[in-house]
Scaffold this motif. Sequence first.
Motif, PDB file in Angstrom:
ATOM      1  N   PRO A 191       0.830  -1.209   0.000  1.00 30.59           N
ATOM      2  CA  PRO A 191       0.000   0.000   0.000  1.00 30.59           C
ATOM      3  C   PRO A 191       0.863   1.258   0.000  1.00 30.59           C
ATOM      4  O   PRO A 191       1.960   1.269   0.553  1.00 30.59           O
ATOM      5  CB  PRO A 191      -0.815  -0.116   1.288  1.00 30.59           C
ATOM      6  N   LYS A 192       0.332   2.295  -0.612  1.00 29.65           N
ATOM      7  CA  LYS A 192       1.053   3.564  -0.726  1.00 29.65           C
ATOM      8  C   LYS A 192       0.243   4.688  -0.079  1.00 29.65           C
ATOM      9  O   LYS A 192      -0.979   4.693  -0.174  1.00 29.65           O
ATOM     10  CB  LYS A 192       1.289   3.895  -2.203  1.00 29.65           C
ATOM     11  N   THR A 247      -0.767   3.925  -9.346  1.00 33.55           N
ATOM     12  CA  THR A 247      -1.556   2.706  -9.186  1.00 33.55           C
ATOM     13  C   THR A 247      -0.763   1.451  -9.527  1.00 33.55           C
ATOM     14  O   THR A 247      -1.293   0.349  -9.461  1.00 33.55           O
ATOM     15  CB  THR A 247      -2.812   2.764 -10.080  1.00 33.55           C
ATOM     16  N   ASN A 248       0.478   1.618  -9.881  1.00 38.88           N
ATOM     17  CA  ASN A 248       1.316   0.486 -10.262  1.00 38.88           C
ATOM     18  C   ASN A 248       2.076  -0.050  -9.057  1.00 38.88           C
ATOM     19  O   ASN A 248       1.933   0.447  -7.946  1.00 38.88           O
ATOM     20  CB  ASN A 248       2.273   0.917 -11.375  1.00 38.88           C
ATOM     21  N   ASP A 249       2.891  -1.065  -9.295  1.00 41.36           N
ATOM     22  CA  ASP A 249       3.716  -1.631  -8.232  1.00 41.36           C
ATOM     23  C   ASP A 249       5.165  -1.214  -8.406  1.00 41.36           C
ATOM     24  O   ASP A 249       5.684  -1.186  -9.527  1.00 41.36           O
ATOM     25  CB  ASP A 249       3.628  -3.164  -8.238  1.00 41.36           C
ATOM     26  N   LEU A 250       5.811  -0.907  -7.309  1.00 40.70           N
ATOM     27  CA  LEU A 250       7.220  -0.532  -7.304  1.00 40.70           C
ATOM     28  C   LEU A 250       7.990  -1.577  -6.514  1.00 40.70           C
ATOM     29  O   LEU A 250       7.586  -1.940  -5.409  1.00 40.70           O
ATOM     30  CB  LEU A 250       7.408   0.848  -6.665  1.00 40.70           C
ATOM     31  N   ILE A 251       9.075  -2.055  -7.106  1.00 45.55           N
ATOM     32  CA  ILE A 251       9.946  -3.023  -6.444  1.00 45.55           C
ATOM     33  C   ILE A 251      11.349  -2.440  -6.450  1.00 45.55           C
ATOM     34  O   ILE A 251      11.824  -1.974  -7.489  1.00 45.55           O
ATOM     35  CB  ILE A 251       9.932  -4.391  -7.163  1.00 45.55           C
ATOM     36  N   VAL A 252      12.002  -2.442  -5.303  1.00 48.70           N
ATOM     37  CA  VAL A 252      13.373  -1.954  -5.182  1.00 48.70           C
ATOM     38  C   VAL A 252      14.190  -3.021  -4.468  1.00 48.70           C
ATOM     39  O   VAL A 252      13.828  -3.448  -3.370  1.00 48.70           O
ATOM     40  CB  VAL A 252      13.450  -0.619  -4.406  1.00 48.70           C
ATOM     41  N   ILE A 253      15.275  -3.436  -5.109  1.00 48.89           N
ATOM     42  CA  ILE A 253      16.177  -4.442  -4.542  1.00 48.89           C
ATOM     43  C   ILE A 253      17.554  -3.809  -4.448  1.00 48.89           C
ATOM     44  O   ILE A 253      18.059  -3.245  -5.425  1.00 48.89           O
ATOM     45  CB  ILE A 253      16.237  -5.699  -5.430  1.00 48.89           C
TER      46      ILE A 253
END
Length: 116
Positions: A42-43, A51-57
């Motif tokens: 959730p943001k 409305t998109n998904d963010l992934i940070v590695i």
Amino acid sequence: MTAYAIGHLRNVTLNQGIADYLRGIDATLEPFGGNFIIHGGPKDELEGRFTNDLIVISFPNLDAARRWYNSAAYQALIPLRMQGAEGEVFLIDGVDDHHKATDILQGSSFETTVHS
């Protein structure tokens, strides 16, 4: 310097491909020191809508991030991810603890000189 793999994913559908991707990705990260920093969720939207998904590695450095992405183990998972999501993925260097916003102005026509 810490580097990051960023995924900006749209139209994510939890299907068998995504489930298999999620089951496999952790093992691909470990040999390269990769760790999830952000994995969707959730943001608290403050300006605009995302409305998109963010992934940070995170990775110890850009070389480790590149080796992870290009590894046979991760490359085998990409088609699974694409079965249930579309989007952009990129690698980027982080900044050090002393970074200031104005550092990006160095060498530009907007650089200012401070006089005492």
